[in-house]
Enzyme design. Structure first.
Site, PDB file in Angstrom:
ATOM      1  N   CYS A 113       0.832  -1.207   0.000  1.00 44.21           N
ATOM      2  CA  CYS A 113       0.000   0.000   0.000  1.00 44.21           C
ATOM      3  C   CYS A 113       0.870   1.261   0.000  1.00 44.21           C
ATOM      4  O   CYS A 113       1.508   1.556  -1.002  1.00 44.21           O
ATOM      5  CB  CYS A 113      -0.967  -0.037   1.176  1.00 44.21           C
ATOM      6  SG  CYS A 113      -2.398   1.046   0.973  1.00 44.21           S
ATOM      7  N   HIS A 118      -3.709  -5.585   1.387  1.00 42.41           N
ATOM      8  CA  HIS A 118      -3.400  -5.882   2.789  1.00 42.41           C
ATOM      9  C   HIS A 118      -3.902  -7.285   3.120  1.00 42.41           C
ATOM     10  O   HIS A 118      -4.816  -7.800   2.478  1.00 42.41           O
ATOM     11  CB  HIS A 118      -4.103  -4.891   3.717  1.00 42.41           C
ATOM     12  CG  HIS A 118      -3.550  -3.509   3.680  1.00 42.41           C
ATOM     13  ND1 HIS A 118      -2.321  -3.179   4.207  1.00 42.41           N
ATOM     14  CD2 HIS A 118      -4.072  -2.356   3.186  1.00 42.41           C
ATOM     15  CE1 HIS A 118      -2.116  -1.877   4.050  1.00 42.41           C
ATOM     16  NE2 HIS A 118      -3.157  -1.361   3.424  1.00 42.41           N
TER      17      HIS A 118
END
Length: 481
Positions: free
Chosen positions: A330, A427
């Site tokens: 991310c 994630h």
């Protein structure tokens, strides 16, 4: 409602354990936290985001996480204060002073969400935030006594004996809060006791005598609780649990000021063949690491500056020259590219900053936030499930070699031509046992065969049994309204 004498006294885990314990008794249980401050967030089934602790509590209660379990979530950023998420969606950005002025307007959202949960449950377990005795923040409060009074919810106060001063903390809370607030407190729990409980019997009696509150129990320290994801970045400052040395795969993680979703690290740390080394500014990344992992960030530009200031960029370049691997998750993925553009000033003054240049991609930060559960497979054909939670779009030549293909034939992430630098917006990647095993094999190690998700369930069951054994659950139920 379970409030604390301070932050990190164990409120989140007590609520999670009670959620599992009361669910096992046959009740329909829902967790609720009016206001949370955390950069560890989870995507909900209804398409929003809440604090990760409430997602764990929902799991403990055997139900899907909902935005109404945490109607106000504050996500600290860098130069712009905190992102204010209301019922799962970004509502505003505010600094601490501005947020104080916003709080009264948030109470209707909080009470609406609470009423929704009440309507579907036998029991709602409410978690407070921070300390109940922060009287300077009492005006307009939605997190602790302000909510308890507005919703007429009895309070149990939790103190942590492990940090010391628990008698003063509990008794002092009674004396500094408003008498009408103190009248909401039905009793107390002393958490994280180590040693012979008989040695603190007089202490429990003294707290009860000085406060007029009943004791709901003395809760011994539970090592198995370390297997559950931590909510607060304070957990990153503690020494890791003792474990046998000798893991062949060393993974280095630079710990930056605005780290987010750091529970991505937990499944790796659970592997016996992994040495996961958290490296803070002032130390160097270990030269014998097989992988440098850049985790998520709530303030990517600020953390990129911090990474350079700490000398980590130099260490990462040397690590690659030695043949090591780098993975960005991310915000860490965004840092690996050539540049990060923030034309709208989402993270601070508008402008463009130079990235690490390890992936031939560029990121443009946008106000639209992507929140979604995802499934797919990495380039090697290994499946995974996870979630996306990010602002910004990343593109460039290396994105033609995507890290993964998601459902619907959507490409994610990028891989360098050498194959040793990769980035992804996903994630939860390493919670998938097959994905974690593939990475360990690639790095020269061996997966243990650990079933990570089953381990979380076992830890929740152990926590519930621990609370059943040491707390007066029948007494708690007798006080519930």
């Amino acid at each position: 409602m379970f409030q604390g004498t301070g932050s990190d006294v164990g409120k989140s885990l007590v609520v999670a354990g009670l959620a599992r314990a009361f669910t096992r008794r046959g009740l329909v249980v829902r967790p609720f936290k009016p206001q949370n401050m955390s950069n560890n967030a989870a995507v909900t089934a209804d398409g929003g985001e809440i604090g990760r602790a409430q997602a764990l509590q929902a799991r403990a209660a055997g139900t899907a996480p909902s935005v109404h379990m945490n109607p106000v979530l504050l996500k600290p950023q860098s130069e712009v204060g905190a992102q204010v998420v209301v019922q799962g969606r970004v509502h505003a950005t505010a600094d601490a002073r501005a947020y104080q002025g916003m709080k009264p307007g948030l109470m209707p959202f909080v009470l609406e969400s609470f009423e929704r949960l009440k309507a579907e449950a036998d029991l709602v377990l409410v978690e407070g935030a921070g300390s109940a005795s922060e009287t300077n923040l009492r005006a307009g409060d939605v997190a602790n006594m302000g909510f308890a009074r507005a919703a007429n919810v009895p309070v149990v106060l939790i103190g942590d004996i492990d940090r010391g001063g628990v008698i003063a903390s509990l008794v002092g809370t009674k004396h500094v809060v408003d008498p009408a607030d103190a009248a909401m407190i039905a009793g107390f729990i002393v958490n994280r006791f180590r040693g012979d409980p008989a040695l603190f019997e007089s202490g429990m009696a003294e707290i009860a005598r000085l406060t007029g509150w009943r004791s709901f129990g003395l809760l011994p320290f539970l090592p198995e609780a370390a297997r559950l994801p931590a909510e607060d970045a304070l957990a990153l400052t503690r020494a890791p649990a003792a474990r046998p040395a000798g893991g062949r795969v060393k993974i280095a993680v630079p710990i930056l000021p605005h780290i987010s979703n750091f529970d991505d690290l937990d499944p790796l740390e659970a592997e016996p063949d992994v040495q996961l080394v958290r490296v803070r500014p002032g130390a160097a990344l270990p030269g014998d690491a097989a992988l440098v992992l850049l985790p998520g960030s709530k303030a990517t530009v600020a953390d990129l500056r911090a990474l350079r200031a700490a000398g980590f960029a130099i260490d990462i370049a040397a690590h690659l020259r030695r043949g090591g691997h780098v993975l960005g998750l991310c915000g860490g993925y965004q840092m690996l590219g050539r540049s990060i553009a923030d034309p709208d000033g989402i993270e601070g003054p508008p402008g463009t900053v130079q990235g690490l240049g390890l992936l031939d991609v560029e990121t443009r930060l946008t106000g639209e936030k992507r929140l979604a559960a995802v499934h797919g497979q990495t380039r090697e054909g290994v499946p995974f499930a996870g979630y996306e939670m990010h602002m910004g779009q990343t593109s460039g030549p290396d994105a033609a070699r995507p890290f993964a293909m998601l459902e619907g034939a959507r490409a994610d992430g990028a891989v360098s031509a050498s194959g040793r630098v990769a980035g992804t917006y996903v994630h939860g990647l390493f919670a998938h046992d097959g994905q974690r095993a593939a990475w360990l094999e690639r790095l020269g190690g061996t997966a243990s065969g650990l079933d990570y998700e089953a381990g979380v369930e076992e830890a929740l069951d152990a926590l519930a049994a621990h609370l059943e054994a040491h707390l007066d659950l029948d007494g708690l139920m007798a006080h519930a309204r």
